[in-house]
Design an enzyme around this catalytic site. Structure first.
Site, short mmCIF file in Angstrom:
data_model
loop_
_atom_site.label_atom_id
_atom_site.label_comp_id
_atom_site.label_asym_id
_atom_site.label_seq_id
_atom_site.Cartn_x
_atom_site.Cartn_y
_atom_site.Cartn_z
N CYS A 6 0.72 -1.21 0.02
CA CYS A 6 0.04 0.06 -0.08
C CYS A 6 0.92 1.35 0.05
CB CYS A 6 -1.02 -0.03 1.17
SG CYS A 6 -2.27 -0.79 0.97
N ASP A 29 10.79 -6.17 -8.89
CA ASP A 29 11.09 -6.72 -7.49
C ASP A 29 12.21 -6.57 -6.77
OD1 ASP A 29 9.69 -9.67 -5.83
OD2 ASP A 29 11.70 -8.97 -5.27
N HIS A 45 -6.50 -2.69 -0.98
CA HIS A 45 -5.70 -3.70 -0.34
C HIS A 45 -6.56 -5.10 -0.09
CE1 HIS A 45 -3.03 -5.47 2.86
NE2 HIS A 45 -4.04 -6.10 3.32
N ASN A 85 1.98 -16.09 -4.24
CA ASN A 85 2.14 -16.95 -3.11
C ASN A 85 1.03 -16.76 -2.10
OD1 ASN A 85 4.39 -18.15 -4.05
ND2 ASN A 85 5.62 -16.51 -3.20
N HIS A 96 -0.08 -8.47 1.14
CA HIS A 96 -0.96 -7.59 -0.08
C HIS A 96 -0.83 -8.40 -1.40
CE1 HIS A 96 -2.03 -3.33 -1.73
NE2 HIS A 96 -2.02 -4.42 -2.80
N HIS A 98 -0.32 -9.94 -4.70
CA HIS A 98 0.55 -9.40 -5.80
C HIS A 98 0.88 -10.62 -6.59
CE1 HIS A 98 3.05 -10.74 -2.21
NE2 HIS A 98 3.93 -11.39 -2.91
N HIS A 100 3.73 -12.23 -8.93
CA HIS A 100 5.05 -12.27 -9.70
C HIS A 100 5.05 -12.60 -11.06
CE1 HIS A 100 7.17 -12.77 -5.52
NE2 HIS A 100 5.77 -13.27 -5.35
P1 AMP Z 1 6.04 -13.01 -1.49
O1 AMP Z 1 7.08 -13.60 -0.86
O2 AMP Z 1 5.33 -14.01 -2.47
O3 AMP Z 1 5.10 -12.34 -0.48
O4 AMP Z 1 6.93 -11.77 -2.39
C1 AMP Z 1 7.06 -10.64 -1.96
C2 AMP Z 1 8.02 -10.04 -2.77
O5 AMP Z 1 8.17 -8.64 -2.49
C3 AMP Z 1 9.55 -10.77 -2.59
O6 AMP Z 1 9.70 -11.09 -3.94
C4 AMP Z 1 10.17 -9.32 -2.37
O7 AMP Z 1 11.68 -9.44 -2.96
C5 AMP Z 1 9.63 -8.18 -2.89
N1 AMP Z 1 9.78 -6.85 -2.17
C6 AMP Z 1 9.80 -6.78 -0.81
N2 AMP Z 1 10.03 -5.60 -0.62
C7 AMP Z 1 9.91 -5.02 -1.78
C8 AMP Z 1 10.50 -3.56 -2.07
N3 AMP Z 1 10.30 -2.55 -1.29
N4 AMP Z 1 10.31 -3.16 -3.56
C9 AMP Z 1 10.14 -4.23 -4.39
N5 AMP Z 1 9.84 -5.55 -3.98
C10 AMP Z 1 10.04 -5.71 -2.79
#
Ligand code: AMP
Length: 112
Positions: A6, A29, A45, A85, A96, A98, A100
């Site tokens: 967010c 990422d 959200h 995930n 939140h 997302h 990939h």
């Molecule tokens: P997940 O583990 O599926 O919840 O994915 C979360 C993703 O967010 C991971 O691949 C992290 O590398 C990525 N991540 C965490 N913080 C940031 C950030 N500030 N900017 C970009 N990606 C991020």
């Protein structure tokens, strides 16, 4: 509510923007797991895919409708993977929703 994505959507935390419209935001990422690793999130959200309902599913459909254009922008014409995930066993670290978008090489045939 304290939510990293967010805050990124609001511009309170910097990110490398790939795409944005009224409903969703895509950015690179911070710890890429493939040569191309982009995340796309709804601006509203939603905690995870497990919190998708009839009421909020439109934004998810919208996200999938823009993924092909984002993939084209990222030069993923040879293919890519879209992953979300969910929860503890799914290794979801940011609560939140997302997706990939991973690509830029031949990905592993293993998904788990
Ligand atoms: P997940 O583990 O599926 O919840 O994915 C979360 C993703 O967010 C991971 O691949 C992290 O590398 C990525 N991540 C965490 N913080 C940031 C950030 N500030 N900017 C970009 N990606 C991020």
């Amino acid at each position: 509510m304290d939510c990293l994505f967010c805050a990124i959507v609001k511009g309170e935390i910097p990110s490398k923007k790939v795409y944005e419209d009224a409903l969703c935001y895509a950015f690179l990422d911070i710890a890429p797991q493939a040569p191309v690793h982009c995340l796309i999130v709804p601006k509203c959200h939603i905690a995870s895919a497990d919190a998708i309902t009839k009421e909020n599913a439109d934004v998810v459909a919208h996200i999938f409708s823009v993924i092909p254009a984002i993939a084209k922008e990222l030069s993923l014409g040879d293919g890519y993977r879209v992953i979300t995930n969910v929860g503890e066993n799914g290794c979801q670290s940011v609560k939140h929703l997302h997706f990939h978008i991973l690509g830029g090489k031949k990905l592993s045939e293993q998904m788990a």
